[in-house]
Write an enzyme that holds these catalytic residues in place. Structure first.
Site, short mmCIF file in Angstrom:
data_model
loop_
_atom_site.label_atom_id
_atom_site.label_comp_id
_atom_site.label_asym_id
_atom_site.label_seq_id
_atom_site.Cartn_x
_atom_site.Cartn_y
_atom_site.Cartn_z
CB THR B 39 -1.29 0.63 12.19
OG1 THR B 39 -2.28 -0.35 12.68
CG2 THR B 39 -1.89 1.31 11.07
CG HIS B 42 1.76 -1.77 7.84
ND1 HIS B 42 2.61 -2.79 7.62
CD2 HIS B 42 0.89 -1.86 6.75
CE1 HIS B 42 2.01 -3.67 6.94
NE2 HIS B 42 1.09 -3.04 6.16
#
Lengths: 336, 336
Positions: B39, B42
């Site tokens: 994440t 990301h």
């Protein structure tokens, strides 16, 4: 006594029924009524020619009266009103808890001869006695009703919950009715105006998603929480796309419709909301028992679901009408 | 003490940490180690610019030592080794059983400042005390380990069952390891030769589905029955297509991977085998507790999962290496 023989190429021949004396553990039934199911239409279309035998006697939604019982059968006797749970699990492992969908299960009326004949001889364990108070034409609806009971049971639907049913054909309607009987608040989504209107006559909250924003409707109806349970009974790409937009966090989806091809599914929603989805196929003993109870309580509008009852001689015309589908729910053949 | 500030455009600036004194019910932690998660990558790619604030202090996989506690905090005290379950559920309904994925849950390190700073001040209820015997670098793996514990718990995986894990990145590997600890027989499927080899060094039965027919392999390994549980940890179209081919009748699928778009899913298999699929996201208290227990038992090869530990000053280079991904499992930043 007659029988309806599917000969391939959308052709049903009416001929004499050849009664089979019941062998040990078998029961011979004089068939009263038998419904035409979507699967029968699928066979009629030739889509299951590789699985059925010719001539195939179709039919697995039925009611009748015991004509004779084979040695060892003691749970029913001649004269009893009965229906059949048409899963021949003779070849399955008796200890298998899922033999209703086991690899060796034979679906009667598809893999073996079915109920579109005056006398039908079946394994004794498939025969369920009906209450004398239940009209025999209602008995022919028990099999699809058991499907609905299975779907609602696997959904673990509880009183007070919000359910959405996608698809308002006979199975979708029965799922909606059983869900309502369970005490849930039910929304039925269906694109056929006839079926929407029909569902409304049964007191169901039916909407057409081509006219109403279903997601907004369900969000509003559930105070922004989303549905507890969504039943996908269309088998369509639209159903697969819609089913993940409606549930609440940890909501459940039950896949009832038969999707012939893989459809795009928004797996992100499964992750994000921890959704649970399960497939549901046919029924188990307790679902059949529950269906018989529910039907006998008389609270379900079973009469309304029967569009017409035709003599077996008119099987070809009955199949053709069912196949057009537009304004039909359930057509029963009368065998005796 | 320093902090790593994400400034957008794949750029991380190292600056001074600005310590926040703990208010009532808060805990100030001196961060020891913090892992770089998918994440975080990301965010680094700019894919979450609309959600994060600039400059964003990322980081939610961490360990450290309590520096100070605010009024009302009595479950930890200064000097205690701790980790954080980074779900700030302050704004959620306390009675909500699913507040871990509730609408008002804030993910710390994404929606609020995270652990890539020398001192991190957090809500007291998110702080979990670590056993003194647990190395602090292992403490930084507890968050992804809790994800795996959550996934395996929601799968209801039992000893003796057959599990298949699709995807052998850090989360897939941890799921496989926790599944093995649960007593299941595990098959890991992964297309990266490096990751296959790495998984093998951990004693896992890892195969490359580009080289081996995975369905045939699982069928053979399960005596034709199919897998009890499939964990989909790839988020890919291939994972979505494969996941329905492997389970047994009534087998379970757990969706762990994040699929950015709808992928085709064979819903017919759900119907036919009555498959059950559930999404799993982050963790709940009991998963964190279980993760701490498991790590402290010392049976998981946590050291092997740590590819390298770099000082926070090298955060930019560490992110760039993690982003290349080819031969990396977990990279930790050392904050103090």
């Amino acid at each position: 006594m007659k029988a309806a023989y599917y000969e391939g190429n959308r052709t049903i021949r009416i001929g004499a029924c050849v009664p089979q004396d019941p062998k040990p553990d078998e029961v011979q039934i004089q068939v009263s009524h038998a419904g035409i199911c979507g699967t029968d239409l699928h066979i009629f279309h030739g889509a299951m020619d590789a699985r059925v035998s010719f001539p195939q006697v179709m039919g697995h939604e039925m009611s009748g009266t015991v004509e004779a019982v084979g040695e060892g059968v003691d749970h029913v006797r001649a004269g009893d009103p009965v229906t059949v749970m048409p899963l021949d699990t003779t070849l399955c492992d008796p200890a298998d808890p899922y033999k209703h969908i086991g690899q060796h299960m034979k679906f009667m009326g598809i893999d073996t001869p079915g109920a579109f004949q005056g006398y039908w001889t079946v394994p004794g364990f498939t025969v369920h006695k009906l209450p004398g108070s239940l009209p025999l034409q209602h008995g022919a609806l028990l099999e699809p009703l058991a499907v609905a009971c299975h779907d609602v049971r696997l959904a673990e639907l509880m009183a007070g919950e919000q359910a959405v049913v996608l698809g308002g054909g006979p199975i979708g309607l029965l799922v909606a009715l059983v869900a309502r009987e369970t005490g849930a608040t039910v929304t039925l989504s269906e694109i056929s105006p006839y079926r929407v209107d029909f569902a409304k006559t049964l007191g169901l909250d039916a909407i057409n998603p081509n006219e109403t924003d279903l997601q907004a409707y369900v969000e509003d109806k559930t105070a922004g929480q989303g549905a507890d349970v969504v039943f996908e009974v269309t088998g369509s790409p639209a159903g697969a796309a819609t089913m993940t937009t409606l549930p609440r966090i940890r909501g459940r989806i039950v896949v009832v419709g038969i999707a012939p091809n893989p459809h795009p599914v928004d797996l992100f929603q499964f992750f994000w909301k921890e959704l649970v989805m399960r497939g549901a196929r046919v029924y188990q003993e307790e679902d059949f028992t529950r269906a018989i109870e529910l039907a006998d309580e008389g609270k379900l509008p079973l009469d309304a679901l029967i569009t017409e009852i035709r003599p077996v001689d008119e099987a070809q015309a009955a199949f053709e009408r069912a196949d057009r589908g537009a304004e039909v729910m359930k057509i029963l053949l009368q065998l005796s």
